[in-house]
Design a protein around this motif. Sequence first.
Motif, mmCIF file in Angstrom:
data_model
loop_
_atom_site.group_PDB
_atom_site.id
_atom_site.type_symbol
_atom_site.label_atom_id
_atom_site.label_comp_id
_atom_site.label_asym_id
_atom_site.label_seq_id
_atom_site.Cartn_x
_atom_site.Cartn_y
_atom_site.Cartn_z
ATOM 1 N N ASP A 141 0.875 -1.140 -0.027
ATOM 2 C CA ASP A 141 -0.009 -0.079 0.110
ATOM 3 C C ASP A 141 0.827 1.245 0.059
ATOM 4 O O ASP A 141 0.163 2.249 -0.172
ATOM 5 C CB ASP A 141 -0.829 -0.125 1.085
ATOM 6 C CG ASP A 141 -2.069 -1.065 1.061
ATOM 7 O OD1 ASP A 141 -2.166 -1.602 0.119
ATOM 8 O OD2 ASP A 141 -2.823 -1.299 2.217
ATOM 9 N N THR A 142 2.127 1.168 0.180
ATOM 10 C CA THR A 142 3.009 2.372 0.528
ATOM 11 C C THR A 142 3.861 2.599 -0.721
ATOM 12 O O THR A 142 4.858 3.256 -0.714
ATOM 13 C CB THR A 142 4.020 2.155 1.932
ATOM 14 O OG1 THR A 142 4.655 1.000 1.616
ATOM 15 C CG2 THR A 142 3.016 2.052 3.026
ATOM 16 N N PHE A 143 3.649 2.272 -1.844
ATOM 17 C CA PHE A 143 4.530 2.261 -3.022
ATOM 18 C C PHE A 143 4.258 3.636 -3.461
ATOM 19 O O PHE A 143 3.373 4.404 -2.790
ATOM 20 C CB PHE A 143 3.884 1.390 -4.207
ATOM 21 C CG PHE A 143 2.766 1.673 -5.023
ATOM 22 C CD1 PHE A 143 2.567 2.355 -5.993
ATOM 23 C CD2 PHE A 143 1.423 1.170 -4.497
ATOM 24 C CE1 PHE A 143 1.683 2.809 -6.724
ATOM 25 C CE2 PHE A 143 0.606 1.474 -5.244
ATOM 26 C CZ PHE A 143 0.291 2.158 -6.482
ATOM 27 N N GLU A 144 5.096 4.084 -4.180
ATOM 28 C CA GLU A 144 5.474 5.515 -4.502
ATOM 29 C C GLU A 144 5.302 5.690 -6.239
ATOM 30 O O GLU A 144 5.609 4.666 -6.973
ATOM 31 C CB GLU A 144 6.534 6.098 -3.777
ATOM 32 C CG GLU A 144 6.510 6.104 -2.506
ATOM 33 C CD GLU A 144 7.761 6.454 -1.788
ATOM 34 O OE1 GLU A 144 8.176 6.486 -0.733
ATOM 35 O OE2 GLU A 144 8.706 6.817 -2.581
ATOM 36 N N ILE A 145 4.890 6.821 -6.660
ATOM 37 C CA ILE A 145 5.149 7.133 -7.953
ATOM 38 C C ILE A 145 5.905 8.387 -8.315
ATOM 39 O O ILE A 145 5.653 9.558 -7.464
ATOM 40 C CB ILE A 145 3.624 7.463 -8.492
ATOM 41 C CG1 ILE A 145 2.707 6.204 -8.322
ATOM 42 C CG2 ILE A 145 3.632 7.919 -9.951
ATOM 43 C CD1 ILE A 145 1.286 6.524 -8.704
ATOM 44 N N GLU A 146 7.052 8.213 -9.138
ATOM 45 C CA GLU A 146 7.601 9.308 -9.280
ATOM 46 C C GLU A 146 7.329 9.809 -10.644
ATOM 47 O O GLU A 146 7.337 9.082 -11.770
ATOM 48 C CB GLU A 146 9.252 8.901 -9.276
ATOM 49 C CG GLU A 146 10.266 10.034 -9.707
ATOM 50 C CD GLU A 146 11.615 9.900 -9.999
ATOM 51 O OE1 GLU A 146 12.438 10.326 -9.213
ATOM 52 O OE2 GLU A 146 11.892 8.654 -10.724
ATOM 53 N N LEU A 147 7.138 11.009 -10.826
ATOM 54 C CA LEU A 147 6.881 11.865 -12.131
ATOM 55 C C LEU A 147 8.211 12.736 -12.584
ATOM 56 O O LEU A 147 8.641 13.592 -11.695
ATOM 57 C CB LEU A 147 5.723 12.664 -12.142
ATOM 58 C CG LEU A 147 4.449 11.989 -11.793
ATOM 59 C CD1 LEU A 147 3.266 12.886 -12.082
ATOM 60 C CD2 LEU A 147 4.182 10.910 -12.900
ATOM 61 N N ARG A 148 8.813 12.537 -13.559
ATOM 62 C CA ARG A 148 9.686 13.414 -14.093
ATOM 63 C C ARG A 148 9.252 14.344 -15.041
ATOM 64 O O ARG A 148 8.843 13.799 -16.131
ATOM 65 C CB ARG A 148 10.847 12.545 -14.626
ATOM 66 C CG ARG A 148 11.726 11.592 -13.594
ATOM 67 C CD ARG A 148 12.945 10.890 -14.177
ATOM 68 N NE ARG A 148 12.241 9.837 -14.899
ATOM 69 C CZ ARG A 148 11.996 8.417 -14.547
ATOM 70 N NH1 ARG A 148 12.078 8.183 -13.169
ATOM 71 N NH2 ARG A 148 11.957 7.655 -15.385
ATOM 72 N N PHE A 149 9.243 15.568 -14.870
ATOM 73 C CA PHE A 149 8.522 16.547 -15.725
ATOM 74 C C PHE A 149 9.889 16.912 -16.536
ATOM 75 O O PHE A 149 10.873 17.934 -15.979
ATOM 76 C CB PHE A 149 8.264 17.656 -15.075
ATOM 77 C CG PHE A 149 7.177 17.253 -13.973
ATOM 78 C CD1 PHE A 149 5.821 17.226 -14.428
ATOM 79 C CD2 PHE A 149 7.351 17.039 -12.645
ATOM 80 C CE1 PHE A 149 4.484 16.634 -13.660
ATOM 81 C CE2 PHE A 149 6.296 16.442 -11.628
ATOM 82 C CZ PHE A 149 4.855 16.551 -12.205
#
Length: 282
Positions: A141-149
């Motif tokens: 449940d604690t996974f993360e999402i990285e967005l590279r702009f």
Amino acid sequence: MRHVELTLEPRESFIIPSADGYQVYGALLDALDNVAADVSERVHDSPLGSLHNSGLLGSFRGCERKFHKRVVPAETYMLSLGVTDPDDQAVFEALADAFVFSGDSLDLAEGSLQVRDFASHNTTHEELLETAAETVADRPDTFEIELRFRTPTCIEEADEITTMFPHRGSVFRSLLRKWNATIPDEHSDELALAMTREEFEANLIEKPNARTYETHSVLVNRGEDGSPILAQGFTGSCTYKFKDTSEAVRNAVTALAQFGEYSGVGSSVARGCGVTEVEVQG
């Protein structure tokens, strides 16, 4: 929805604006107009920002002209296009005609780049939701999402004022609006997402990477008198963490993040703004 990548090589060295998305957009419209004027007009007039243009991505040389950069034959450049128009097939066919069958170059004001490769893949809103559900089910449940702009991301908040920070509410509310606006009419009831900005703010935490975070003022259009119209935005990486969120919220956020690679984030995406890459972590 389509994602198209063109691999480009300049025939000779020439200079282009530092913010080249605006010029590349004009070249794309010209190329489309030569093979399918109705599609070119549709793309230009669409209120959806139905064509997402990355501008040229690659390594450039410096030059003496202010606010410009130089492309060189020794380098290869990428142009990434996202097509979220409900009639994406017509836009895709016109792009293929313009850059594969009828011609093999992207012609800018000061020079041309030869198209060495034209690749594409497609998906649907439904498939993105299915993929997101599989991603969520396979992770804690604690996974993360990285967005590279990767290019300046200009998200309008109100009265043409844009944010200079990758705030969770601003980023995902922008993606949500694009998502719901691009669903084919026959599937709008089943695929529409109904989250509010307040829900994004309550369920996510943003953590920008201070080493990569930068702010920008970028040319996105010109007035009738030729004066530049600028928009403010940001680039850099930002990680979004969940805060005790439900599975439904994690599914929706993950699908929207992946959708951003097709649609871009914020305004002026046809003119080179809002290019993102996504990585799911954990």
